[in-house]
Design a protein around this motif. Structure first.
Motif, PDB file in Angstrom:
ATOM      1  N   UNK A  91      73.391  -5.144   9.748  1.00  0.00           N
ATOM      2  CA  UNK A  91      72.393  -5.833  10.571  1.00  0.00           C
ATOM      3  C   UNK A  91      71.577  -4.846  11.394  1.00  0.00           C
ATOM      4  N   UNK A  92      72.214  -3.793  11.877  1.00  0.00           N
ATOM      5  CA  UNK A  92      71.470  -2.762  12.610  1.00  0.00           C
ATOM      6  C   UNK A  92      70.558  -1.979  11.679  1.00  0.00           C
ATOM      7  N   UNK A  93      71.030  -1.708  10.472  1.00  0.00           N
ATOM      8  CA  UNK A  93      70.200  -1.026   9.479  1.00  0.00           C
ATOM      9  C   UNK A  93      68.959  -1.868   9.173  1.00  0.00           C
ATOM     10  N   UNK A  94      69.132  -3.157   8.990  1.00  0.00           N
ATOM     11  CA  UNK A  94      67.998  -4.052   8.726  1.00  0.00           C
ATOM     12  C   UNK A  94      67.065  -4.093   9.935  1.00  0.00           C
ATOM     13  N   UNK A  95      67.613  -4.147  11.148  1.00  0.00           N
ATOM     14  CA  UNK A  95      66.781  -4.188  12.356  1.00  0.00           C
ATOM     15  C   UNK A  95      65.927  -2.928  12.475  1.00  0.00           C
ATOM     16  N   UNK A  96      66.532  -1.781  12.255  1.00  0.00           N
ATOM     17  CA  UNK A  96      65.781  -0.518  12.321  1.00  0.00           C
ATOM     18  C   UNK A  96      64.731  -0.479  11.223  1.00  0.00           C
ATOM     19  N   UNK A  97      65.097  -0.942  10.036  1.00  0.00           N
ATOM     20  CA  UNK A  97      64.160  -0.974   8.920  1.00  0.00           C
ATOM     21  C   UNK A  97      62.963  -1.880   9.246  1.00  0.00           C
ATOM     22  N   UNK A  99      61.864  -2.596  12.203  1.00  0.00           N
ATOM     23  CA  UNK A  99      61.072  -1.898  13.221  1.00  0.00           C
ATOM     24  C   UNK A  99      60.124  -0.901  12.552  1.00  0.00           C
ATOM     25  N   UNK A 100      60.617  -0.191  11.552  1.00  0.00           N
ATOM     26  CA  UNK A 100      59.760   0.737  10.811  1.00  0.00           C
ATOM     27  C   UNK A 100      58.614   0.017  10.118  1.00  0.00           C
ATOM     28  N   UNK A 101      58.893  -1.151   9.544  1.00  0.00           N
ATOM     29  CA  UNK A 101      57.849  -1.934   8.888  1.00  0.00           C
ATOM     30  C   UNK A 101      56.810  -2.389   9.913  1.00  0.00           C
ATOM     31  N   UNK A 102      57.274  -2.825  11.072  1.00  0.00           N
ATOM     32  CA  UNK A 102      56.360  -3.270  12.126  1.00  0.00           C
ATOM     33  C   UNK A 102      55.459  -2.124  12.560  1.00  0.00           C
ATOM     34  N   UNK A 103      56.027  -0.966  12.803  1.00  0.00           N
ATOM     35  CA  UNK A 103      55.231   0.201  13.203  1.00  0.00           C
ATOM     36  C   UNK A 103      54.216   0.532  12.114  1.00  0.00           C
ATOM     37  N   UNK A 104      54.645   0.519  10.863  1.00  0.00           N
ATOM     38  CA  UNK A 104      53.732   0.784   9.749  1.00  0.00           C
ATOM     39  C   UNK A 104      52.556  -0.189   9.762  1.00  0.00           C
ATOM     40  N   UNK A 105      52.839  -1.479   9.955  1.00  0.00           N
ATOM     41  CA  UNK A 105      51.772  -2.478   9.953  1.00  0.00           C
ATOM     42  C   UNK A 105      50.829  -2.313  11.145  1.00  0.00           C
ATOM     43  N   UNK A 106      51.376  -1.942  12.296  1.00  0.00           N
ATOM     44  CA  UNK A 106      50.530  -1.711  13.459  1.00  0.00           C
ATOM     45  C   UNK A 106      49.656  -0.480  13.259  1.00  0.00           C
ATOM     46  N   UNK A 107      50.206   0.569  12.664  1.00  0.00           N
ATOM     47  CA  UNK A 107      49.427   1.772  12.358  1.00  0.00           C
ATOM     48  C   UNK A 107      48.342   1.437  11.338  1.00  0.00           C
ATOM     49  N   UNK A 118      57.918 -10.208  11.165  1.00  0.00           N
ATOM     50  CA  UNK A 118      58.993  -9.226  11.033  1.00  0.00           C
ATOM     51  C   UNK A 118      59.684  -8.958  12.367  1.00  0.00           C
ATOM     52  N   UNK A 119      58.956  -9.097  13.482  1.00  0.00           N
ATOM     53  CA  UNK A 119      59.593  -8.980  14.787  1.00  0.00           C
ATOM     54  C   UNK A 119      60.605 -10.112  14.971  1.00  0.00           C
ATOM     55  N   UNK A 120      60.240 -11.320  14.549  1.00  0.00           N
ATOM     56  CA  UNK A 120      61.186 -12.443  14.605  1.00  0.00           C
ATOM     57  C   UNK A 120      62.404 -12.182  13.748  1.00  0.00           C
ATOM     58  N   UNK A 121      62.196 -11.604  12.568  1.00  0.00           N
ATOM     59  CA  UNK A 121      63.328 -11.248  11.711  1.00  0.00           C
ATOM     60  C   UNK A 121      64.190 -10.171  12.356  1.00  0.00           C
ATOM     61  N   UNK A 122      63.550  -9.209  13.027  1.00  0.00           N
ATOM     62  CA  UNK A 122      64.300  -8.158  13.727  1.00  0.00           C
ATOM     63  C   UNK A 122      65.214  -8.775  14.784  1.00  0.00           C
TER      64      UNK A 122
END
Length: 141
Positions: A91-97, A99-107, A118-122
């Motif tokens: 679950x922590x691995x998925x949460x960090x993953x 977060x990476x997707x969210x950062x990618x989309x914001x960039x 994805x924030x809701x999924x996190x």
């Protein structure tokens, strides 16, 4: 005469304690979804995943966008399997993953709706982490 149901042996979702139900539901979703999305990185049936990739990602890791998505797919499949086998860690691995997707989309500067989803999924992955026992549910109860 005692008529309580021992849910640790029956495994029926409807007779489990609410926190156990939540754990099973979240573990199931966070096992299946990453595996399905990871497999789809190789087929692009659901979408063309490369459109969600910020160009900076392939400048940091110098590969084609599709090759990058293949690597993403492998990580997602591993994350889903880890949730099934070791839900506290997975679950922590998925949460960090996520977060990476969210950062990618914001960039990328697009798909803010997907970033919010994805924030809701996190948050759901973090809830799974809080519900996941250190040992098995049988030993905890």
């Amino acid at each position: 005469m005692k008529t309580t149901t021992d849910t640790s042996t029956t495994g029926r979702l409807s007779t489990m304690a609410p926190e156990r139900q939540a754990f099973v539901l979240l573990r199931t979703v966070f096992t299946v979804a990453p595996i399905v999305f990871g497999l789809d990185k190789f087929t692009n049936i659901l979408t063309d995943w490369t459109t969600y990739l910020a160009p900076v990602a392939t400048s940091v890791v110098p590969v084609t966008p599709q090759t990058f998505m293949y690597m993403v797919g492998v990580v997602e499949i591993i994350a889903g399997i880890m949730v099934a086998v070791r839900p506290r860690f997975g679950s922590l691995l998925v949460a960090v993953w996520l977060l990476g997707i969210i950062v990618n989309l914001l960039v990328l500067g697009e798909y803010y709706d997907v970033a919010l989803r994805d924030f809701g999924l996190l948050v759901g992955a973090l809830a799974l982490n809080r519900l996941a026992p250190v040992g098995s549910w049988h030993r905890r109860r």
